[in-house]
Design a protein around this motif. Structure first.
Motif, PDB file in Angstrom:
ATOM      1  N   PHE A 120       0.831  -1.201   0.000  1.00 14.15           N
ATOM      2  CA  PHE A 120       0.000   0.000   0.000  1.00 14.15           C
ATOM      3  C   PHE A 120       0.869   1.255   0.000  1.00 14.15           C
ATOM      4  O   PHE A 120       0.639   2.182  -0.774  1.00 14.15           O
ATOM      5  CB  PHE A 120      -0.932   0.010   1.227  1.00 14.15           C
ATOM      6  CG  PHE A 120      -1.782   1.248   1.305  1.00 14.15           C
ATOM      7  CD1 PHE A 120      -2.954   1.345   0.585  1.00 14.15           C
ATOM      8  CD2 PHE A 120      -1.400   2.326   2.096  1.00 14.15           C
ATOM      9  CE1 PHE A 120      -3.745   2.488   0.647  1.00 14.15           C
ATOM     10  CE2 PHE A 120      -2.180   3.473   2.164  1.00 14.15           C
ATOM     11  CZ  PHE A 120      -3.353   3.554   1.441  1.00 14.15           C
ATOM     12  N   MET A 121       1.869   1.293   0.867  1.00 12.30           N
ATOM     13  CA  MET A 121       2.728   2.473   0.984  1.00 12.30           C
ATOM     14  C   MET A 121       3.529   2.707  -0.292  1.00 12.30           C
ATOM     15  O   MET A 121       3.651   3.843  -0.747  1.00 12.30           O
ATOM     16  CB  MET A 121       3.658   2.339   2.191  1.00 12.30           C
ATOM     17  CG  MET A 121       2.939   2.332   3.528  1.00 12.30           C
ATOM     18  SD  MET A 121       1.911   3.781   3.798  1.00 12.30           S
ATOM     19  CE  MET A 121       3.167   5.009   4.006  1.00 12.30           C
ATOM     20  N   VAL A 122       4.076   1.647  -0.868  1.00  9.96           N
ATOM     21  CA  VAL A 122       4.828   1.796  -2.116  1.00  9.96           C
ATOM     22  C   VAL A 122       3.925   2.391  -3.189  1.00  9.96           C
ATOM     23  O   VAL A 122       4.292   3.352  -3.868  1.00  9.96           O
ATOM     24  CB  VAL A 122       5.419   0.445  -2.577  1.00  9.96           C
ATOM     25  CG1 VAL A 122       5.914   0.525  -4.014  1.00  9.96           C
ATOM     26  CG2 VAL A 122       6.545   0.008  -1.661  1.00  9.96           C
ATOM     27  N   SER A 123       2.730   1.831  -3.331  1.00 10.93           N
ATOM     28  CA  SER A 123       1.807   2.327  -4.351  1.00 10.93           C
ATOM     29  C   SER A 123       1.420   3.778  -4.094  1.00 10.93           C
ATOM     30  O   SER A 123       1.402   4.599  -5.012  1.00 10.93           O
ATOM     31  CB  SER A 123       0.559   1.447  -4.385  1.00 10.93           C
ATOM     32  OG  SER A 123      -0.331   1.919  -5.357  1.00 10.93           O
ATOM     33  N   TYR A 124       1.121   4.111  -2.846  1.00 11.06           N
ATOM     34  CA  TYR A 124       0.718   5.472  -2.506  1.00 11.06           C
ATOM     35  C   TYR A 124       1.851   6.447  -2.811  1.00 11.06           C
ATOM     36  O   TYR A 124       1.646   7.475  -3.449  1.00 11.06           O
ATOM     37  CB  TYR A 124       0.321   5.543  -1.031  1.00 11.06           C
ATOM     38  CG  TYR A 124      -0.346   6.844  -0.649  1.00 11.06           C
ATOM     39  CD1 TYR A 124      -1.721   6.948  -0.629  1.00 11.06           C
ATOM     40  CD2 TYR A 124       0.400   7.974  -0.316  1.00 11.06           C
ATOM     41  CE1 TYR A 124      -2.357   8.133  -0.273  1.00 11.06           C
ATOM     42  CE2 TYR A 124      -0.222   9.157   0.039  1.00 11.06           C
ATOM     43  CZ  TYR A 124      -1.592   9.236   0.055  1.00 11.06           C
ATOM     44  OH  TYR A 124      -2.196  10.418   0.396  1.00 11.06           O
TER      45      TYR A 124
ATOM     46  N   GLY B 292       4.516   5.146  12.059  1.00 10.83           N
ATOM     47  CA  GLY B 292       4.771   3.983  11.216  1.00 10.83           C
ATOM     48  C   GLY B 292       5.035   4.350   9.771  1.00 10.83           C
ATOM     49  O   GLY B 292       5.774   3.669   9.062  1.00 10.83           O
ATOM     50  N   VAL B 293       4.431   5.444   9.306  1.00 15.75           N
ATOM     51  CA  VAL B 293       4.652   5.887   7.922  1.00 15.75           C
ATOM     52  C   VAL B 293       6.079   6.398   7.770  1.00 15.75           C
ATOM     53  O   VAL B 293       6.774   6.046   6.816  1.00 15.75           O
ATOM     54  CB  VAL B 293       3.634   6.975   7.514  1.00 15.75           C
ATOM     55  CG1 VAL B 293       3.967   7.552   6.145  1.00 15.75           C
ATOM     56  CG2 VAL B 293       2.224   6.415   7.530  1.00 15.75           C
ATOM     57  N   VAL B 294       6.521   7.206   8.717  1.00 15.21           N
ATOM     58  CA  VAL B 294       7.888   7.737   8.651  1.00 15.21           C
ATOM     59  C   VAL B 294       8.889   6.593   8.786  1.00 15.21           C
ATOM     60  O   VAL B 294       9.895   6.549   8.067  1.00 15.21           O
ATOM     61  CB  VAL B 294       8.113   8.825   9.722  1.00 15.21           C
ATOM     62  CG1 VAL B 294       9.564   9.295   9.720  1.00 15.21           C
ATOM     63  CG2 VAL B 294       7.169   9.999   9.486  1.00 15.21           C
ATOM     64  N   ASP B 295       8.608   5.633   9.675  1.00 16.88           N
ATOM     65  CA  ASP B 295       9.483   4.459   9.802  1.00 16.88           C
ATOM     66  C   ASP B 295       9.536   3.694   8.491  1.00 16.88           C
ATOM     67  O   ASP B 295      10.601   3.266   8.049  1.00 16.88           O
ATOM     68  CB  ASP B 295       9.000   3.527  10.917  1.00 16.88           C
ATOM     69  CG  ASP B 295       9.214   4.096  12.298  1.00 16.88           C
ATOM     70  OD1 ASP B 295       9.996   5.070  12.439  1.00 16.88           O
ATOM     71  OD2 ASP B 295       8.586   3.578  13.251  1.00 16.88           O
ATOM     72  N   TRP B 296       8.364   3.517   7.852  1.00 20.88           N
ATOM     73  CA  TRP B 296       8.332   2.823   6.571  1.00 20.88           C
ATOM     74  C   TRP B 296       9.200   3.565   5.557  1.00 20.88           C
ATOM     75  O   TRP B 296       9.985   2.950   4.843  1.00 20.88           O
ATOM     76  CB  TRP B 296       6.894   2.711   6.032  1.00 20.88           C
ATOM     77  CG  TRP B 296       6.892   2.112   4.663  1.00 20.88           C
ATOM     78  CD1 TRP B 296       6.866   0.791   4.351  1.00 20.88           C
ATOM     79  CD2 TRP B 296       7.004   2.811   3.419  1.00 20.88           C
ATOM     80  NE1 TRP B 296       6.947   0.619   2.990  1.00 20.88           N
ATOM     81  CE2 TRP B 296       7.034   1.852   2.396  1.00 20.88           C
ATOM     82  CE3 TRP B 296       7.088   4.154   3.067  1.00 20.88           C
ATOM     83  CZ2 TRP B 296       7.134   2.187   1.050  1.00 20.88           C
ATOM     84  CZ3 TRP B 296       7.181   4.491   1.727  1.00 20.88           C
ATOM     85  CH2 TRP B 296       7.200   3.516   0.737  1.00 20.88           C
ATOM     86  N   TYR B 297       9.047   4.881   5.491  1.00 17.38           N
ATOM     87  CA  TYR B 297       9.824   5.669   4.537  1.00 17.38           C
ATOM     88  C   TYR B 297      11.328   5.521   4.810  1.00 17.38           C
ATOM     89  O   TYR B 297      12.104   5.307   3.882  1.00 17.38           O
ATOM     90  CB  TYR B 297       9.408   7.140   4.583  1.00 17.38           C
ATOM     91  CG  TYR B 297      10.342   8.006   3.770  1.00 17.38           C
ATOM     92  CD1 TYR B 297      10.321   7.947   2.386  1.00 17.38           C
ATOM     93  CD2 TYR B 297      11.271   8.835   4.385  1.00 17.38           C
ATOM     94  CE1 TYR B 297      11.200   8.707   1.623  1.00 17.38           C
ATOM     95  CE2 TYR B 297      12.151   9.594   3.630  1.00 17.38           C
ATOM     96  CZ  TYR B 297      12.111   9.529   2.261  1.00 17.38           C
ATOM     97  OH  TYR B 297      12.987  10.273   1.516  1.00 17.38           O
ATOM     98  N   GLN B 298      11.717   5.622   6.078  1.00 14.48           N
ATOM     99  CA  GLN B 298      13.137   5.543   6.415  1.00 14.48           C
ATOM    100  C   GLN B 298      13.719   4.163   6.091  1.00 14.48           C
ATOM    101  O   GLN B 298      14.855   4.068   5.639  1.00 14.48           O
ATOM    102  CB  GLN B 298      13.352   5.850   7.908  1.00 14.48           C
ATOM    103  CG  GLN B 298      12.930   7.231   8.339  1.00 14.48           C
ATOM    104  CD  GLN B 298      13.789   8.340   7.745  1.00 14.48           C
ATOM    105  OE1 GLN B 298      14.850   8.123   7.202  1.00 14.48           O
ATOM    106  NE2 GLN B 298      13.286   9.559   7.838  1.00 14.48           N
ATOM    107  N   ASN B 299      12.933   3.105   6.311  1.00 17.12           N
ATOM    108  CA  ASN B 299      13.449   1.738   6.158  1.00 17.12           C
ATOM    109  C   ASN B 299      13.185   1.098   4.807  1.00 17.12           C
ATOM    110  O   ASN B 299      13.895   0.167   4.426  1.00 17.12           O
ATOM    111  CB  ASN B 299      12.874   0.842   7.258  1.00 17.12           C
ATOM    112  CG  ASN B 299      13.319   1.282   8.629  1.00 17.12           C
ATOM    113  OD1 ASN B 299      14.467   1.632   8.843  1.00 17.12           O
ATOM    114  ND2 ASN B 299      12.387   1.300   9.569  1.00 17.12           N
ATOM    115  N   MET B 300      12.176   1.569   4.105  1.00 14.91           N
ATOM    116  CA  MET B 300      11.855   0.951   2.829  1.00 14.91           C
ATOM    117  C   MET B 300      11.696   1.960   1.699  1.00 14.91           C
ATOM    118  O   MET B 300      12.167   1.728   0.586  1.00 14.91           O
ATOM    119  CB  MET B 300      10.596   0.103   2.939  1.00 14.91           C
ATOM    120  CG  MET B 300      10.235  -0.589   1.645  1.00 14.91           C
ATOM    121  SD  MET B 300       8.802  -1.631   1.841  1.00 14.91           S
ATOM    122  CE  MET B 300       9.576  -3.208   1.653  1.00 14.91           C
TER     123      MET B 300
END
Length: 146
Positions: A85-89, A119-127
């Motif tokens: 979801f995050m990648v697509s967004y 969690g969004v910022v963590d996702w961005y930083q890690n992935m």
């Protein structure tokens, strides 16, 4: 006398050609503007549809809410669904940014997602850094630093 008629005819032909060229340039400009609006509308409606998916799927909504809060107990499948979801967004925001990096809508959608939870910022930083183009990463980094 025939020379004068020839000169007048050539002048009239030149002016008519110039008028057609001006008309065609104006039409191309209008078509380009319409095309730009259609592209931006298509990109933003894609983001809205993706958000709609998140809202209408109760299982995913639960996963999303836990993930944006940084819940580390997500299982492998839940983490995968959130990552996709995050990648697509972010890809959709990146497309808007590539199309018009000054777009108000792009700024709104980027700030919305970045402000939803840790969690969004963590996702961005890690992935996110591994899937987004470097110039767009610089833009997101600037938003996070604000």
């Amino acid at each position: 006398m025939i020379e004068y008629v020839t000169i007048v005819a050539q002048t009239a032909t030149g002016m008519a050609t110039l008028a057609v060229a001006i008309f065609l340039a104006a039409q191309l400009r209008l078509q380009r503007k319409d095309s730009q609006m259609a592209t931006q509308t298509e990109l933003t409606s894609g983001i809205v549809q993706w958000i709609g998916f998140m809202i209408t799927d109760p299982v995913f909504t639960h996963i999303y809410l836990r993930a944006i809060e940084g819940d580390s107990s997500l299982n492998k499948e839940e983490r995968h669904r959130f990552n996709v979801f995050m990648v697509s967004y972010f890809f959709r925001i990146q497309q808007l940014w590539e199309y018009d990096n000054k777009s108000d809508l792009m700024m709104i959608y980027a700030n919305i997602i970045l402000g939803t939870g840790p969690g969004v910022v963590d996702w961005y930083q890690n992935m996110g850094r591994f899937v987004l183009v470097p110039r767009f990463q610089d833009f997101i980094d600037e938003l996070l630093d604000e």
